[in-house]
Design a protein around this motif. Structure first.
Motif, PDB file in Angstrom:
ATOM      1  N   ALA A  50       0.826  -1.216   0.000  1.00  0.00           N
ATOM      2  CA  ALA A  50       0.000   0.000   0.000  1.00  0.00           C
ATOM      3  C   ALA A  50       0.858   1.263   0.000  1.00  0.00           C
ATOM      4  O   ALA A  50       0.449   2.296  -0.543  1.00  0.00           O
ATOM      5  CB  ALA A  50      -0.930  -0.008   1.205  1.00  0.00           C
ATOM      6  N   ALA A  51       2.049   1.205   0.586  1.00  0.00           N
ATOM      7  CA  ALA A  51       2.926   2.373   0.670  1.00  0.00           C
ATOM      8  C   ALA A  51       3.599   2.700  -0.665  1.00  0.00           C
ATOM      9  O   ALA A  51       4.107   3.805  -0.853  1.00  0.00           O
ATOM     10  CB  ALA A  51       4.004   2.148   1.731  1.00  0.00           C
ATOM     11  N   LEU A  52       3.599   1.751  -1.599  1.00  0.00           N
ATOM     12  CA  LEU A  52       4.310   1.951  -2.866  1.00  0.00           C
ATOM     13  C   LEU A  52       3.645   3.006  -3.737  1.00  0.00           C
ATOM     14  O   LEU A  52       2.427   3.034  -3.902  1.00  0.00           O
ATOM     15  CB  LEU A  52       4.383   0.629  -3.644  1.00  0.00           C
ATOM     16  N   ASP A  53       4.472   3.850  -4.300  1.00  0.00           N
ATOM     17  CA  ASP A  53       4.049   4.835  -5.294  1.00  0.00           C
ATOM     18  C   ASP A  53       4.726   4.470  -6.605  1.00  0.00           C
ATOM     19  O   ASP A  53       5.693   3.694  -6.616  1.00  0.00           O
ATOM     20  CB  ASP A  53       4.476   6.250  -4.861  1.00  0.00           C
ATOM     21  N   PRO A  54       4.265   5.037  -7.727  1.00  0.00           N
ATOM     22  CA  PRO A  54       4.927   4.748  -9.007  1.00  0.00           C
ATOM     23  C   PRO A  54       6.430   5.028  -8.932  1.00  0.00           C
ATOM     24  O   PRO A  54       6.856   6.059  -8.413  1.00  0.00           O
ATOM     25  CB  PRO A  54       4.226   5.690  -9.987  1.00  0.00           C
ATOM     26  N   GLY A  55       7.209   4.055  -9.409  1.00  0.00           N
ATOM     27  CA  GLY A  55       8.659   4.193  -9.414  1.00  0.00           C
ATOM     28  C   GLY A  55       9.353   3.647  -8.180  1.00  0.00           C
ATOM     29  O   GLY A  55      10.575   3.525  -8.156  1.00  0.00           O
ATOM     30  N   ASP A  56       8.576   3.332  -7.131  1.00  0.00           N
ATOM     31  CA  ASP A  56       9.172   2.779  -5.911  1.00  0.00           C
ATOM     32  C   ASP A  56       9.606   1.329  -6.133  1.00  0.00           C
ATOM     33  O   ASP A  56       9.237   0.690  -7.119  1.00  0.00           O
ATOM     34  CB  ASP A  56       8.170   2.824  -4.750  1.00  0.00           C
ATOM     35  N   VAL A  57      10.385   0.827  -5.172  1.00  0.00           N
ATOM     36  CA  VAL A  57      10.894  -0.546  -5.247  1.00  0.00           C
ATOM     37  C   VAL A  57      10.609  -1.233  -3.919  1.00  0.00           C
ATOM     38  O   VAL A  57      10.852  -0.654  -2.859  1.00  0.00           O
ATOM     39  CB  VAL A  57      12.416  -0.565  -5.504  1.00  0.00           C
ATOM     40  N   LEU A  58      10.101  -2.471  -3.985  1.00  0.00           N
ATOM     41  CA  LEU A  58       9.942  -3.292  -2.781  1.00  0.00           C
ATOM     42  C   LEU A  58      11.042  -4.346  -2.819  1.00  0.00           C
ATOM     43  O   LEU A  58      11.140  -5.114  -3.772  1.00  0.00           O
ATOM     44  CB  LEU A  58       8.572  -3.965  -2.719  1.00  0.00           C
ATOM     45  N   ILE A  59      11.873  -4.360  -1.779  1.00  0.00           N
ATOM     46  CA  ILE A  59      13.035  -5.254  -1.731  1.00  0.00           C
ATOM     47  C   ILE A  59      12.831  -6.315  -0.651  1.00  0.00           C
ATOM     48  O   ILE A  59      12.333  -6.014   0.441  1.00  0.00           O
ATOM     49  CB  ILE A  59      14.325  -4.462  -1.395  1.00  0.00           C
ATOM     50  N   VAL A  60      13.222  -7.545  -0.966  1.00  0.00           N
ATOM     51  CA  VAL A  60      13.268  -8.625   0.029  1.00  0.00           C
ATOM     52  C   VAL A  60      14.647  -9.264  -0.047  1.00  0.00           C
ATOM     53  O   VAL A  60      15.340  -9.141  -1.060  1.00  0.00           O
ATOM     54  CB  VAL A  60      12.180  -9.696  -0.211  1.00  0.00           C
ATOM     55  N   THR A  61      15.048  -9.934   1.035  1.00  0.00           N
ATOM     56  CA  THR A  61      16.358 -10.596   1.000  1.00  0.00           C
ATOM     57  C   THR A  61      16.311 -11.844   0.130  1.00  0.00           C
ATOM     58  O   THR A  61      17.250 -12.123  -0.604  1.00  0.00           O
ATOM     59  CB  THR A  61      16.821 -10.979   2.420  1.00  0.00           C
ATOM     60  N   ARG A  62      15.195 -12.608   0.227  1.00  0.00           N
ATOM     61  CA  ARG A  62      15.001 -13.815  -0.578  1.00  0.00           C
ATOM     62  C   ARG A  62      13.516 -13.948  -0.895  1.00  0.00           C
ATOM     63  O   ARG A  62      12.665 -13.524  -0.100  1.00  0.00           O
ATOM     64  CB  ARG A  62      15.450 -15.071   0.200  1.00  0.00           C
TER      65      ARG A  62
END
Length: 191
Positions: A50-62
């Protein structure tokens, strides 16, 4: 903006290592939770998306910190892409959605997931057909047995109301109504 998502399965585990790795990768905010990946509802993951805006990235370790299966991964990546954001895994760069290779890989995963779903449906249908052949009946179990149904029909012919019949049979009036509808005498159905 870069956001991170960290998850461990049990309260005894610690996600501090994941949080450190995500912050080192540039995550400004890390959403973390101690919850089993088997659960479809993961509040912190929902907040991260929900926090993501256009151009954002969601990162996970695996990837296994994010998804329980290829179908789950595809659904989550689809949610991220609907926000016009991208996904990145530190351990599996082939899944990073900001590269053409990742798009190809996710397309392949989608095809495999769709094929897997088709196989599951086919096996389920075969199992149901086999069970029907052996006399197994599906659907809800009837609340009233044949003796009670006959008694209800007789009581209705005597002019008793649905509530009275239901009280005598120890069930709800709607159960009696459905049962009587299902077991109408043929002469009434023709009329």
């Amino acid at each position: 903006m870069k956001y991170g998502y960290a998850r461990v399965s049990t309260s005894e585990q610690d996600h501090a290592g994941q949080v450190d790795a995500l912050k080192s990768a540039g995550a400004v905010k890390v959403f973390s939770e101690k919850i089993s990946g088997v659960l479809a509802v993961r509040p912190q993951l929902a907040r991260a998306i929900a926090a993501l805006d256009p151009g954002d990235v969601l990162i996970v370790t695996r990837i296994d910190r994010l998804a329980r299966s290829s179908r789950d991964l595809l659904n989550i990546v689809h949610q991220i892409e609907k926000k016009k954001a991208t996904f990145r895994s530190l351990a599996e760069p082939w899944a990073n959605t900001d590269t053409p290779q990742a798009s190809a890989m996710l397309t392949i995963l989608a095809a495999v997931a769709q094929l897997e779903r088709a196989f599951i449906l086919a096996r389920t249908k075969d199992g149901r057909d086999r069970a029907k052949t052996l006399g197994r009946k599906f659907g809800p179990k009837y609340k009233l047995n044949q003796e009670q149904i006959t008694h209800a029909i007789d009581l209705q012919r005597e002019g008793r109301g649905l509530r009275e019949i239901a009280t005598l049979l120890g069930c709800h009036a709607s159960t009696v109504s459905r049962t009587l509808q299902r077991h109408k005498p043929e002469e009434e159905e023709i009329a």
